[in-house]
Design a protein around this motif. Structure first.
Motif, short mmCIF file in Angstrom:
data_model
loop_
_atom_site.label_atom_id
_atom_site.label_comp_id
_atom_site.label_asym_id
_atom_site.label_seq_id
_atom_site.Cartn_x
_atom_site.Cartn_y
_atom_site.Cartn_z
N SER A 33 0.82 -1.21 0.00
CA SER A 33 0.00 0.00 0.00
C SER A 33 0.86 1.26 0.00
N LEU A 34 0.37 2.27 -0.70
CA LEU A 34 0.89 3.63 -0.62
C LEU A 34 -0.08 4.44 0.22
N PHE A 35 0.41 5.02 1.32
CA PHE A 35 -0.42 5.84 2.20
C PHE A 35 -0.11 7.31 1.95
N ILE A 36 -1.15 8.06 1.59
CA ILE A 36 -1.01 9.49 1.29
C ILE A 36 -1.66 10.29 2.42
N PRO A 37 -0.89 10.94 3.29
CA PRO A 37 -1.47 11.68 4.41
C PRO A 37 -2.42 12.77 3.96
N GLY A 184 -13.61 1.95 1.04
CA GLY A 184 -13.14 2.26 -0.29
C GLY A 184 -13.71 1.33 -1.35
N LEU A 185 -13.18 1.46 -2.55
CA LEU A 185 -13.61 0.67 -3.70
C LEU A 185 -12.43 -0.15 -4.21
N GLY A 186 -12.74 -1.36 -4.72
CA GLY A 186 -11.70 -2.24 -5.21
C GLY A 186 -12.03 -2.86 -6.55
N ILE A 187 -11.00 -3.32 -7.24
CA ILE A 187 -11.13 -4.01 -8.53
C ILE A 187 -10.37 -5.32 -8.45
N THR A 188 -11.03 -6.41 -8.81
CA THR A 188 -10.41 -7.73 -8.87
C THR A 188 -10.25 -8.13 -10.33
N ILE A 189 -9.04 -8.49 -10.73
CA ILE A 189 -8.75 -8.91 -12.11
C ILE A 189 -8.27 -10.36 -12.07
N PRO A 190 -9.01 -11.30 -12.65
CA PRO A 190 -8.57 -12.70 -12.67
C PRO A 190 -7.21 -12.85 -13.34
N LEU A 191 -6.33 -13.63 -12.72
CA LEU A 191 -4.98 -13.83 -13.25
C LEU A 191 -4.86 -15.26 -13.76
N ILE A 192 -4.50 -16.16 -12.92
CA ILE A 192 -4.46 -17.60 -13.20
C ILE A 192 -5.09 -18.29 -12.01
N ILE A 197 -5.52 -10.51 -9.19
CA ILE A 197 -4.88 -9.25 -8.84
C ILE A 197 -5.94 -8.33 -8.23
N TYR A 198 -5.60 -7.70 -7.11
CA TYR A 198 -6.56 -6.82 -6.45
C TYR A 198 -5.97 -5.42 -6.35
N ILE A 199 -6.73 -4.42 -6.81
CA ILE A 199 -6.33 -3.01 -6.75
C ILE A 199 -7.45 -2.23 -6.07
N ALA A 200 -7.10 -1.34 -5.14
CA ALA A 200 -8.14 -0.63 -4.39
C ALA A 200 -7.67 0.76 -3.99
N ALA A 201 -8.64 1.62 -3.73
CA ALA A 201 -8.40 2.96 -3.19
C ALA A 201 -9.30 3.12 -1.97
N HIS A 202 -8.71 3.36 -0.82
CA HIS A 202 -9.45 3.47 0.43
C HIS A 202 -9.18 4.81 1.10
N TYR A 227 -5.18 8.58 2.57
CA TYR A 227 -5.69 7.79 1.46
C TYR A 227 -4.76 6.60 1.26
N GLN A 228 -5.34 5.44 0.98
CA GLN A 228 -4.58 4.22 0.84
C GLN A 228 -4.79 3.63 -0.56
N ILE A 229 -3.71 3.56 -1.33
CA ILE A 229 -3.75 2.94 -2.66
C ILE A 229 -3.10 1.56 -2.54
N THR A 230 -3.86 0.52 -2.85
CA THR A 230 -3.42 -0.85 -2.59
C THR A 230 -3.35 -1.67 -3.87
#
Length: 237
Positions: A33-37, A184-192, A197-202, A227-230
């Motif tokens: 995660s990237l945490f943005i104060p 927050g909201l997330g996106i799941t992308i099927p890999l194998i 792969i999971y990407i989210a912004a919280h 803010y948390q970018i995951t």
């Protein structure tokens, strides 16, 4: 506070284990995660990094509960915001001058456990979207180093140093347990299969407090907002 921790732990066990379920789909994952104060926390720190380890289960179609271990570290000072303002009388006119005070060593670290719910929104086949929210308890440590230096003001705009002032404050370290929430909201992308792969912004906040340093015009931080970018990998089994 210990009772609150026990309650959180019990809730996580209750929400992530269903002994009566006929078909249980478990999921586990690791995320960076990237945490943005945000707010007054951004006046002290630049963005920092952290990670999350989670384990959970599907309790109903499209509905998951997770228990998570979380860690974050903010250790880069926001030098652009670290400065002092003074009102000076120059030839009978009041002028406000601002002097940078870089080089103050500071950090904020936190780790803890949280219970999180994830509800499916839309499934497009090649990706899925969801809303996620949770609550937890965190052990945090905040540090602000000492500052002992002379600062000068340029009252004429010509680069001439004047208005000597000596500032001296001692270092301070704070540690505590605090509650926190995130959403927050997330996106799941099927890999194998079974990996995704999971990407989210919280948006995340921890109800902690960093004390002010009035001599440095450093305000009190009453809530750690960020803010948390995951991004990470999750697997189902």
């Amino acid at each position: 506070m210990k009772k609150f921790i026990y309650i959180i732990a019990a809730a996580m066990v209750f929400l992530t284990v269903d002994l009566n379920a006929q078909k249980i789909q478990f999921t586990a994952g690791a995320e960076g995660s990237l945490f943005i104060p945000s707010g007054t926390l951004a006046d002290r720190f630049q963005p920092g990094m952290g990670f999350t380890l989670r384990f959970g289960q599907e309790t109903a179609p499209g509905w998951f509960w997770f228990g998570a271990f979380e860690y974050l570290n903010l250790d880069s000072e926001n030098d652009e915001k670290l400065s002092v303002k003074r009102n000076l009388n120059v030839a009978g006119i009041t002028k406000t001058v601002q002097v940078p005070t870089p080089g103050i060593d500071m950090y904020l670290t936190s780790y803890g456990l949280s219970a999180n719910a994830q509800a499916a929104l839309w499934d497009f086949g090649f990706l899925k979207t969801d809303i996620e929210f949770g609550f937890g308890v965190y052990r945090w440590e905040g540090f602000r180093g000492s500052f002992r230096d002379s600062i000068y003001y340029d009252t004429t705009g010509s680069g001439t140093k004047s208005g000597l002032e000596y500032i001296s404050i001692a270092e301070i370290k704070q540690t505590d347990w605090s509650g926190g929430v995130n959403a927050g909201l997330g996106i799941t992308i099927p890999l194998i299969k079974p990996l995704d792969i999971y990407i989210a912004a919280h948006y995340k906040l921890i109800i902690g407090e960093l004390w002010p340093a009035l001599a440095l015009d450093m305000e009190n931080v009453s809530v750690f907002q960020m803010y948390q970018i995951t991004a990470g990998v999750r697997g189902s089994f």
